[in-house]
Motif scaffolding. Structure first.
Motif, PDB file in Angstrom:
ATOM      1  N   SER A 400      16.527 -17.322 153.391  1.00  0.00           N
ATOM      2  CA  SER A 400      16.240 -16.525 152.216  1.00  0.00           C
ATOM      3  C   SER A 400      15.146 -16.152 152.695  1.00  0.00           C
ATOM      4  O   SER A 400      14.653 -15.169 151.863  1.00  0.00           O
ATOM      5  CB  SER A 400      15.556 -18.008 151.764  1.00  0.00           C
ATOM      6  N   VAL A 401      14.299 -15.735 153.924  1.00  0.00           N
ATOM      7  CA  VAL A 401      13.425 -14.877 153.667  1.00  0.00           C
ATOM      8  C   VAL A 401      13.876 -14.030 154.900  1.00  0.00           C
ATOM      9  O   VAL A 401      13.855 -12.925 154.069  1.00  0.00           O
ATOM     10  CB  VAL A 401      12.810 -15.948 156.011  1.00  0.00           C
ATOM     11  N   VAL A 402      15.932 -13.632 155.195  1.00  0.00           N
ATOM     12  CA  VAL A 402      16.147 -12.466 155.429  1.00  0.00           C
ATOM     13  C   VAL A 402      16.901 -11.825 154.233  1.00  0.00           C
ATOM     14  O   VAL A 402      16.668 -10.758 154.324  1.00  0.00           O
ATOM     15  CB  VAL A 402      17.258 -13.162 156.293  1.00  0.00           C
ATOM     16  N   ALA A 403      17.327 -12.900 153.318  1.00  0.00           N
ATOM     17  CA  ALA A 403      17.595 -11.675 151.902  1.00  0.00           C
ATOM     18  C   ALA A 403      16.421 -11.597 151.319  1.00  0.00           C
ATOM     19  O   ALA A 403      16.720 -10.149 151.312  1.00  0.00           O
ATOM     20  CB  ALA A 403      17.982 -13.167 150.756  1.00  0.00           C
ATOM     21  N   MET A 404      14.855 -12.227 151.949  1.00  0.00           N
ATOM     22  CA  MET A 404      14.048 -11.263 151.003  1.00  0.00           C
ATOM     23  C   MET A 404      13.861  -9.765 151.758  1.00  0.00           C
ATOM     24  O   MET A 404      13.083  -9.725 150.543  1.00  0.00           O
ATOM     25  CB  MET A 404      13.018 -12.328 150.671  1.00  0.00           C
ATOM     26  N   ALA A 405      13.634 -10.171 152.757  1.00  0.00           N
ATOM     27  CA  ALA A 405      13.398  -8.977 153.263  1.00  0.00           C
ATOM     28  C   ALA A 405      14.579  -7.190 153.324  1.00  0.00           C
ATOM     29  O   ALA A 405      14.099  -6.299 152.814  1.00  0.00           O
ATOM     30  CB  ALA A 405      12.857  -8.995 154.528  1.00  0.00           C
ATOM     31  N   LEU A 406      15.144  -7.806 153.095  1.00  0.00           N
ATOM     32  CA  LEU A 406      16.829  -6.949 152.870  1.00  0.00           C
ATOM     33  C   LEU A 406      16.648  -6.483 151.197  1.00  0.00           C
ATOM     34  O   LEU A 406      16.917  -5.014 151.124  1.00  0.00           O
ATOM     35  CB  LEU A 406      18.127  -7.457 153.114  1.00  0.00           C
TER      36      LEU A 406
END
Length: 432
Positions: A400-406
Motif C-alpha cells: 500500500s505504501v509503495v503503491a501510494m508513493a508511486l
C-alpha cells in the motif's frame, strides 16, 4: 508557417511509433544529470528523491512498529487474562469445579480457570506498591504459557502445597527481593471485629519470579494458591471469575454462543474485545493518523517534483521547440518529461522500500546501538508497556505504501509533461 533551422527535417520522427523509445529514455537521462546551467533543477530533483525515500522508509518503519505493538499487546493481554470471562449472576460461584469442567468440554475451549482476584499492597524492607493478587491452582498457572513458560527464577513445583507466591520480575526489582525472600501483603478486606474490619497483613515467601515482557503485568501481578487466596480475601469456598481460553481468540462470539446454550448455571459473559475495546481502538486510530501524517512527507516530495519539472520545462523551451521542428511529436515530448519525473519517484520509492524493510527487520539491534552511543535508555519500558521495541512487517501495508508513493509521483509529473507537450515551437523559438 515554417522556421528555418538549417537542418532538413527527417522523413520520420526520431522516436518511431512505439511508446517510451530509446531516444526518449536517453533524453530523459540527460535531463536528470547535473549541469552547471541546470544545477538548481538538479538540486530540487535531489531533494524530491530524498523526500520520497525518507517518506516511504518512515511509513514502512512506523507501520511495522505499530503492527508489532498491536501483536505483542494482543498476545500478552489475551495470553495472560484469558479470552472470555464468566461471572455468577444469582449466587456465589462455589461450584466452580463443576462449572469449569463443563466449560472445558465445549468445543473450541482450551482452558477454564477459576480465579480469586483482589487488590492488595505489597511491601518489603526496600519498597512497596499496589498489586493485583490472583488465586489460582498449580495445574492452571502452569498451563498459561506466558506464566508457566517464563519462570526466570524459582519454581512452580509444589505451588498448591505451600503458601508461597509467584510475582513478576519488575515487581521483584522494585521491592528488592529474589526467589526465596519474603514479601508482605496488606489487604483492607480483613477480619471483622467489634470496631470494624481490620486490615489483613500476612508475609509470603516468593516461590517463583516470572517475566511476561509487559510492564503492567510484570510490575503488578501476584499469583498465590487458590485455597490460600480464598482464605486471604474471605471467600467462603467460591471464586470471583472463571477465565476461559479459546483456541481462536478472533472467534470468541461463536464460543460465547455455545457457552450460553450449554452453561450449567446462569453466567454473565464478557470477552477480551469488550474489556480492551478502548485500548485497541486507540491503537488503531493512532496507526491511521500516523499513516496520514507521514503520507504528507511523500506528498511534499511529489510537489517538489512538480516544481522541478516546471523549471526544467521552462529552461528547455528552446530545445523542445527544436525537437518539434525536427519531427518529434507532442507525445514524444510528453513521454520524455514523464520519464524524467517518474524516474525520481520510482527510484526514490525503491530506495525507501529497501531502507524501510532493512530498518524494520533490525530495529532492536539499531535501538541497542543507539542506546550504546548515547549512553541512555531510549526505550523506557515503564512508559511504553513493553520491554523491547516490537516490529512486524505487514507486506500488505508495504504494498500500500509503495503503491501510494508511486501513484503520487506519477500524478505529479502529468501537469509539467502536459505543459511541455503543448508548447508552440514557433512561439518558443521567438521567445528564445
Amino acid at each position: 508557417m515554417s522556421v528555418a533551422t538549417g537542418v532538413e527535417p527527417p522523413s520520420k520522427a526520431p522516436t518511431g511509433t512505439r511508446p517510451f523509445a530509446g531516444f526518449e529514455w536517453l533524453l530523459a537521462g540527460r535531463y536528470l544529470r547535473t549541469r552547471r546551467r541546470e544545477g538548481f533543477v538538479s538540486v530540487i530533483a535531489g531533494f524530491s528523491f530524498l523526500g520520497i525515500l525518507l517518506g516511504v522508509a518512515t511509513l514502512i518503519i512506523v507501520m511495522s512498529v505499530m503492527n508489532g505493538f498491536r501483536k505483542e499487546l494482543l498476545e500478552k493481554i489475551v495470553g495472560v487474562n484469558g479470552h472470555i470471562f464468566a461471572t455468577p449472576i444469582d449466587r456465589p460461584l462455589d461450584d466452580y469445579d463443576v462449572v469449569s469442567q463443563r466449560l472445558r468440554s465445549i468445543p473450541g475451549i482450551r482452558l477454564a480457570i477459576p480465579l480469586v482476584e483482589g487488590q492488595a499492597l505489597a511491601s518489603s524492607q526496600t519498597g512497596n506498591g499496589g498489586v493485583l493478587v490472583r488465586g489460582i491452582r498449580e495445574a492452571d498457572i502452569k498451563a498459561i504459557p506466558f506464566i508457566g513458560g517464563n519462570i526466570k527464577s524459582g519454581s512452580l513445583d509444589g505451588f498448591d502445597g505451600t503458601p508461597g507466591v509467584a510475582i513478576g520480575r519488575r515487581l521483584a526489582n522494585s521491592l528488592g527481593i529474589q526467589a526465596g525472600d519474603s514479601m508482605t501483603l496488606v489487604s483492607p478486606q480483613g477480619a471483622a471485629t467489634p470496631f470494624g474490619t481490620a486490615p489483613r497483613i500476612k508475609a509470603y515467601p516468593v516461590k517463583a519470579i516470572f517475566e511476561i515482557g509487559m510492564t503492567e503485568f510484570d510490575g503488578s501481578f501476584v499469583y498465590m494458591p487458590l485455597i490460600e487466596a480464598q482464605a486471604y480475601f474471605n471467600r467462603d469456598g467460591d471464586v470471583n471469575v472463571i477465565e476461559i481460553f479459546v483456541d481462536n481468540p478472533d472467534k470468541t462470539q461463536s464460543v460465547r454462543d455455545a457457552i450460553e446454550a450449554d452453561a450449567p448455571r446462569p453466567l454473565v459473559l464478557s470477552d477480551w474485545r469488550q474489556r480492551n475495546r478502548s485500548f485497541f481502538n486507540a491503537l488503531e486510530v493512532e496507526r491511521n493518523v500516523m499513516f496520514i501524517i507521514l503520507t504528507l512527507i511523500v506528498l511534499v516530495a511529489a510537489l517538489n517534483i512538480v516544481s522541478g519539472l516546471i523549471m526544467l520545462v521552462k529552461d528547455k523551451t528552446a530545445d523542445i521547440a527544436i525537437m518539434r521542428t525536427m519531427g518529434a511529436t507532442s507525445g514524444t515530448v510528453l513521454r520524455v518529461f514523464l520519464i524524467t519525473g517518474a524516474a525520481i519517484g520510482v527510484f526514490g520509492t525503491l530506495a525507501g522500500l529497501g531502507l524501510g524493510v532493512v530498518f524494520a527487520k533490525n530495529i532492536k539491534s539499531i535501538m541497542a546501538s543507539l542506546n550504546w552511543l548515547t549512553g541512555a535508555n531510549l526505550w523506557d519500558p515503564t512508559v511504553r508497556f513493553l520491554s523491547d521495541i516490537p516490529s512486524v512487517i505487514d507486506w500488505g501495508d508495504v504494498v500500500s505504501v509503495v503503491a501510494m508513493a508511486l501513484t503520487l509521483s506519477l500524478l505529479a509529473t502529468l501537469y509539467p509533461a502536459w505543459k511541455a507537450a503543448r508548447l508552440d515551437p514557433v512561439q518558443a523559438l521567438r521567445m528564445g
